[in-house]
Design an enzyme around this catalytic site. Structure first.
Site, PDB file in Angstrom:
ATOM      1  N   GLU A   1     -19.605   3.475  -5.624  1.00 31.33           N
ATOM      2  CA  GLU A   1     -18.499   2.784  -6.303  1.00 31.33           C
ATOM      3  C   GLU A   1     -18.138   1.264  -5.861  1.00 31.33           C
ATOM      4  O   GLU A   1     -17.854   0.437  -6.480  1.00 31.33           O
ATOM      5  CB  GLU A   1     -17.331   3.888  -6.168  1.00 31.33           C
ATOM      6  CG  GLU A   1     -16.261   3.636  -7.168  1.00 31.33           C
ATOM      7  CD  GLU A   1     -15.113   4.304  -7.120  1.00 31.33           C
ATOM      8  OE1 GLU A   1     -13.995   4.013  -6.961  1.00 31.33           O
ATOM      9  OE2 GLU A   1     -15.244   5.725  -6.891  1.00 31.33           O
ATOM     10  N   ASP A   2     -18.000   1.313  -4.243  1.00 32.24           N
ATOM     11  CA  ASP A   2     -17.747   0.011  -4.006  1.00 32.24           C
ATOM     12  C   ASP A   2     -18.674  -1.089  -3.328  1.00 32.24           C
ATOM     13  O   ASP A   2     -18.195  -2.247  -3.075  1.00 32.24           O
ATOM     14  CB  ASP A   2     -16.328   0.408  -2.783  1.00 32.24           C
ATOM     15  CG  ASP A   2     -15.270   0.972  -3.417  1.00 32.24           C
ATOM     16  OD1 ASP A   2     -15.216   1.072  -4.596  1.00 32.24           O
ATOM     17  OD2 ASP A   2     -14.583   1.639  -2.533  1.00 32.24           O
TER      18      ASP A   2
END
Length: 751
Positions: A94-95
């Site tokens: 996600e990051d």
């Protein structure tokens, strides 16, 4: 700060990261086999590298978070190597630049699938939908294959809640409400009692800080006397257990802050008078085959010493909850001059581990209790069916989450088919819920049922031990009325499927009618934006519901003319404002607020009392906020920004479903406005009481009364008063004065 100081700080951080990692490995050691330690090290190194330039809001290195999540998975849930790897890597896709393919290549498809379930969906969502709900649906899809997705997510959420202090106030509200709305119920359903209680307490700490602080303060003040009371209470029980030669542990504790807060709200009694504020837990170390007899023997001994309340006996040993919870609960009256109700929980070491760590601990004992396994499988199959049904019927994620959430907190009833097959349903389930549980077609054709050989209607509420036989007819069809009394997710989704299929024609006709009438009114294209505006204006659940109601004639076409007129009036009003961006774009609105407020503290917040001429906002009627209340702004579709109290009954739903539409809001320091406040006054009736109350309000404090209604029943007086106040301080002064009036027992603020 010097370069040397920065270098020292970074060196210290590296040491701290290694220290935390080694602690994790030491905790995980009993769970590790073969190649596990090597894979965990690989996951740790990948996470450190991926997050090396990232920091949390508190300023700490980001890697502290995944390590902490993995530690919770081990210590507080009891998960193994696969979960530790997934926890360490849960944010990398996600990051960071790391992909699912890379994870699959290094750690296998199972780890990649779990991490995919933990990764939020990115992109733009249709207005009126909810990003939180879409992410929750994605997580549930993976849950039906691998329950560790939810267990790791709960560990992630618990650590986020424990470290929420450094977040902005609006983010605290959004995350807390989402946690209370979705994750605490999930922890309950999965049997994670300790995590569920801590999540609820932390949610209260951030959504209602004053209430939380007050209860925490009272618990601290009464700690010494409480411990003395509990020691005196357990002394005879401890001696009785020794006489019975049971190896045991006794724990005494107060109820959680949230459960005390709940009791205060529901029962309207002072803190000192809360029913069963104390809980004592007796944990026996006995072999599995002796558990039931041992627990009942201890119950008998406890009730020899203390008088039990027969209405408060709960036997979850004979009938365990579907989340695996087993225990015997009784509430007894303590001895002494001032007796108090105390809840006594009797269970074994095995039961206690399952109660605290839920299904992760339950797997350790799997095969020992097929009924609990069946009950949980029944709930999981309901989720699978609801997900399957929502895909077929294009059910909105919000609607799906509401349906599934309603199944999370319920107790169960245990009922049987005529052949003796056990069926576990949620409490409140009806004969029709049972029919759908047997088979979709049995439910759809059901006309009634025989319960214990007696004819009952479809809406009959089942009780544990009932034997049910369904009666069907080929002519029977599901009806909308059925949705009024079924409670299981499966029955609801199947009935909706049938109704949607039958109503497709009405939807098509309704859409054609709306398009035709809008063209006459000068709206040539029925765009998504127009559909959303109509849906919000007519309070329809979704576009199909909107067109169906027109097609069936529930909404008359003439109403479209009123909608167009109201829309144009709203647009004219908006045109006069200095901020021209559509209110649905919260990010742009925050940018404009920052421009408007410059370097002021809380520049990204709506300033209530000063921004009225620039931004369209109103005070929500559902909670009537007044100056001084803890509030937030919520961006609606058609009615601008509404200001709600954080304790508003609608707040958890708004904040958890649509956190992306939440706006920080603060009161202007010198606000010159009057607000309507509602008070509910209760007391013992006497001659002249009402005169004294109105005299204090009108004459002594010179507050205007807007509305007043009173009622007296069996000598108890209750008055509801709407009055104009300046702020919460003004209201508090008024309440303090009213509390001095003879006969007034209790005053609370209404909505």
């Amino acid at each position: 700060m010097s370069v040397e100081a920065v270098a020292i700080d970074l060196e210290l951080e590296k040491k701290e990261i290694l220290k935390r990692y080694r602690k994790l490995l030491a905790s995980a050691k009993p769970y590790l086999r073969d190649n596990d330690a090597k894979l965990i090290k690989q996951a740790f190194l990948m996470s450190v590298e991926a997050h090396k330039h990232m920091r949390r809001k508190s300023g700490e290195p980001y890697i502290y978070h995944p390590i902490a999540v993995a530690q919770i998975c081990v210590d507080e849930i009891g998960l193994g190597a696969t979960s530790i790897i997934c926890a360490l890597l849960h944010d990398v896709v996600e990051d960071t630049e790391v992909t699912l393919d890379e994870i699959s290549e290094q750690f296998g498809s199972k780890v990649a699938k779990i991490i995919d379930g933990l990764t939020k969906i990115s992109g733009v969502f249709e207005h009126g939908s909810s990003q939180q709900a879409e992410n929750f649906r994605k997580m549930l899809l993976t849950l039906s294959d691998d329950i560790r997705v939810i267990l790791i997510k709960l560990a992630d959420r618990l650590h986020n809640m424990r470290t929420l202090t450094s977040m902005a106030r609006d983010k605290q509200l959004k995350i807390s409400s989402e946690t209370f709305y979705l994750y605490a119920p999930l922890a309950h359903r999965l049997g994670l009692h300790a995590i569920k209680s801590e999540l609820e307490d932390l949610c209260l700490k951030y959504t209602e800080p004053e209430a939380y602080k007050e209860i925490a303060k009272r618990l601290k003040e009464t700690k010494a006397s409480r411990e003395k009371f509990i020691q005196n209470f357990i002394r005879p029980i401890d001696k009785g257990l020794q006489d019975m030669s049971f190896k045991h542990v006794i724990k005494g504790r107060p109820k959680s802050i949230y459960s005390i807060h709940n009791k205060l709200k529901k029962s309207n009694v002072p803190f000192d008078e809360i029913y069963d504020l104390f809980a004592v837990r007796v944990i026996l170390d006995v072999p599995k085959e002796q558990e039931k007899a041992a627990c009942w023997a201890v119950y008998s001994m406890v009730t020899d010493h203390y008088k039990p309340n027969p209405d408060r006996l709960k036997d979850w040993i004979s009938n365990p909850k579907s989340n695996g919870y087993e225990s015997l609960h009784t509430t007894v009256m303590s001895s002494g001059k001032k007796g108090r109700w105390v809840e006594v929980q009797i269970r074994t070491t095995r039961m206690d581990e399952i109660a605290e760590k839920g299904f992760a601990a339950h797997w350790k004992y799997k095969g020992n209790d097929t009924r609990t396994n069946k009950a949980f499988e029944s709930w999981l199959s309901q989720i699978r069916e609801a997900l399957d049904s929502s895909d077929k019927a294009q059910q909105s994620a919000v609607e799906l989450v509401d349906d599934i959430r309603s199944s999370l907190y319920n107790e169960e009833v245990f009922v049987y088919t005529p052949k003796g097959k056990l069926i576990v349903l949620k409490e409140g389930a009806t004969a029709l819920d049972f029919a759908f549980e047997i088979h979709t077609e049995v439910g759809a054709r059901c006309i009634g049922a025989k319960v214990n050989n007696k004819l009952v209607p479809l809406s009959y509420k089942l009780k544990t031990g009932d034997i049910i036989e369904c009666m069907t007819s080929a002519k029977q069809k599901p009806s909308e009325d059925w949705l009024g009394f079924v409670v299981t997710t499966k029955a609801k989704s199947r009935i909706k499927d049938y109704i949607k299929e039958a109503n497709k024609q009405h939807v098509i006709v309704g859409r054609d009618m709306v398009e035709h009438r809008l063209k006459i009114l000068g709206v040539n294209v029925l765009t998504l934006e127009v559909t959303n505006q109509l849906r919000a204006y007519f309070n329809a659940k979704d576009a199909n519901d909107l067109f169906y109601r027109f097609g069936k004639g529930y909404i008359q076409l003439d109403e479209l003319k009123r909608w167009k007129s109201d829309r144009e009036s709203h647009e004219r009003k908006q045109a006069a404002k200095s901020i021209q961006e559509p209110l649905t774009n919260t990010k742009n609105l925050v940018k404009e607020l920052k421009k408007l407020h410059g370097d002021r503290k809380d520049a990204d917040a709506l300033l209530i009392g000063e921004d009225m001429d620039k931004i369209d906002y109103t005070l929500a009627k559902c909670c009537n906020p007044i100056a001084g209340d803890d509030v937030f702004g919520f961006v609606t579709i058609n009615e601008g920004i509404k200001i709600h109290r954080t304790s508003c009954p609608n707040a958890p739903e708004l904040l958890s479903r649509h956190g992306d539409r939440v706006l920080k809001a603060v009161w202007a320091s010198k606000i010159e406005m009057s607000f309507v406040a509602h008070l509910i006054i209760k007391g013992t009736d006497r001659m002249g009481l009402m005169n004294d109350v109105t005299r204090v309000i009108s004459q002594d404090l010179q507050v205007n009364i807007q509305n007043l209604s009173i009622g007296v029943k069996d000598g108890i007086f209750e008055g509801k008063i709407a009055l104009m106040v300046n702020n919460t301080g003004h209201l508090e002064k008024l309440v303090n004065s009213l509390e001095q009036v003879s006969g007034v027992v209790e005053i609370e603020r209404g909505e």
